[in-house]
Design a protein around this motif. Structure first.
Motif, PDB file in Angstrom:
ATOM      1  N   ILE A  13      -3.021  -2.008  -7.204  1.00  0.00           N
ATOM      2  CA  ILE A  13      -2.039  -0.909  -6.895  1.00  0.00           C
ATOM      3  C   ILE A  13      -0.986  -1.481  -6.025  1.00  0.00           C
ATOM      4  CG2 ILE A  13      -1.778   1.224  -5.766  1.00  0.00           C
ATOM      5  CD1 ILE A  13      -4.728   1.870  -6.076  1.00  0.00           C
ATOM      6  N   THR A  17       2.991  -1.554  -7.113  1.00  0.00           N
ATOM      7  CA  THR A  17       3.982  -0.913  -6.219  1.00  0.00           C
ATOM      8  C   THR A  17       5.053  -1.713  -5.737  1.00  0.00           C
ATOM      9  OG1 THR A  17       2.133   0.518  -5.652  1.00  0.00           O
ATOM     10  CG2 THR A  17       4.244   0.799  -4.172  1.00  0.00           C
ATOM     11  N   LEU A  31      -4.525   2.672   3.492  1.00  0.00           N
ATOM     12  CA  LEU A  31      -5.296   3.209   2.539  1.00  0.00           C
ATOM     13  C   LEU A  31      -6.278   4.345   3.040  1.00  0.00           C
ATOM     14  CD1 LEU A  31      -7.004   2.386  -0.209  1.00  0.00           C
ATOM     15  CD2 LEU A  31      -8.505   1.177   1.499  1.00  0.00           C
ATOM     16  N   GLU A 104     -12.359  10.438  -2.558  1.00  0.00           N
ATOM     17  CA  GLU A 104     -10.917   9.966  -2.646  1.00  0.00           C
ATOM     18  C   GLU A 104     -10.710   8.443  -2.370  1.00  0.00           C
ATOM     19  OE1 GLU A 104     -12.051  12.251  -0.543  1.00  0.00           O
ATOM     20  OE2 GLU A 104     -11.086  13.938  -0.793  1.00  0.00           O
ATOM     21  N   ARG A 106      -7.082   6.494  -2.025  1.00  0.00           N
ATOM     22  CA  ARG A 106      -5.541   6.530  -2.204  1.00  0.00           C
ATOM     23  C   ARG A 106      -4.867   5.232  -1.518  1.00  0.00           C
ATOM     24  NH1 ARG A 106      -6.103  12.262  -2.180  1.00  0.00           N
ATOM     25  NH2 ARG A 106      -5.618  12.269  -0.022  1.00  0.00           N
ATOM     26  N   VAL A 107      -3.969   4.949  -1.988  1.00  0.00           N
ATOM     27  CA  VAL A 107      -2.970   3.872  -1.233  1.00  0.00           C
ATOM     28  C   VAL A 107      -1.784   4.928  -0.798  1.00  0.00           C
ATOM     29  CG1 VAL A 107      -1.372   1.900  -1.076  1.00  0.00           C
ATOM     30  CG2 VAL A 107      -3.609   1.917  -2.536  1.00  0.00           C
ATOM     31  N   LEU A 108      -1.881   5.056   0.564  1.00  0.00           N
ATOM     32  CA  LEU A 108      -0.945   5.978   0.989  1.00  0.00           C
ATOM     33  C   LEU A 108       0.495   5.466   1.093  1.00  0.00           C
ATOM     34  CD1 LEU A 108      -2.999   7.552   3.955  1.00  0.00           C
ATOM     35  CD2 LEU A 108      -2.881   8.576   1.602  1.00  0.00           C
TER      36      LEU A 108
END
Ligand SMILES: [Zn+2]
Length: 117
Positions: A13, A17, A31, A104, A106-108
């Motif tokens: 990811i 990005t 993360l 969950e 997620r890469v914030l």
């Protein structure tokens, strides 16, 4: 998924990005992981610094936010946050509540160093 797989997944990811925003150097990765995944954060940090070697995120710092696990009470329909799998409802004391969320991943956010050549 173990810590190394997660680290690889995160790197994927991050890589995509960084490419999209034309970043030369990623210095920090933020993360969020669900509390049910039960990752060993030390192992994750070690795995991460391992897999990013030689990539755009080489030497990047990993920040992990563990998200609370949410439960739903089938009796009074309260939703609440807790960490354990089976926890009584804080409203009505019902002993068995359903888990919603906690998985969950997620890469914030990425911290990017634009000054790197
Ligand atoms: Zn309840």
């Amino acid at each position: 998924m173990d810590e190394r797989e997660l680290a690889n997944h995160v790197l994927e990811i991050v890589d995509q990005t960084a490419y999209r925003v034309a970043a030369r150097q990623v210095i920090g990765v933020h993360l969020a992981v669900g509390g049910r995944r039960g990752f060993d954060l030390d192992l994750l940090h070690t795995a991460f610094s391992d897999v990013v070697r030689g990539t755009v995120a080489d030497g990047a710092e990993l920040f992990v936010k563990v998200l609370p696990v949410r439960h739903h009470c089938p009796n009074c329909r309260t939703n609440f946050e807790a960490t354990k799998d089976d926890c009584p409802c804080p409203e009505c004391g019902h002993p068995h509540t359903e888990i919603i969320g906690g998985e969950e991943l997620r890469v914030l956010n990425l911290d990017i160093d634009d000054t790197a050549a």
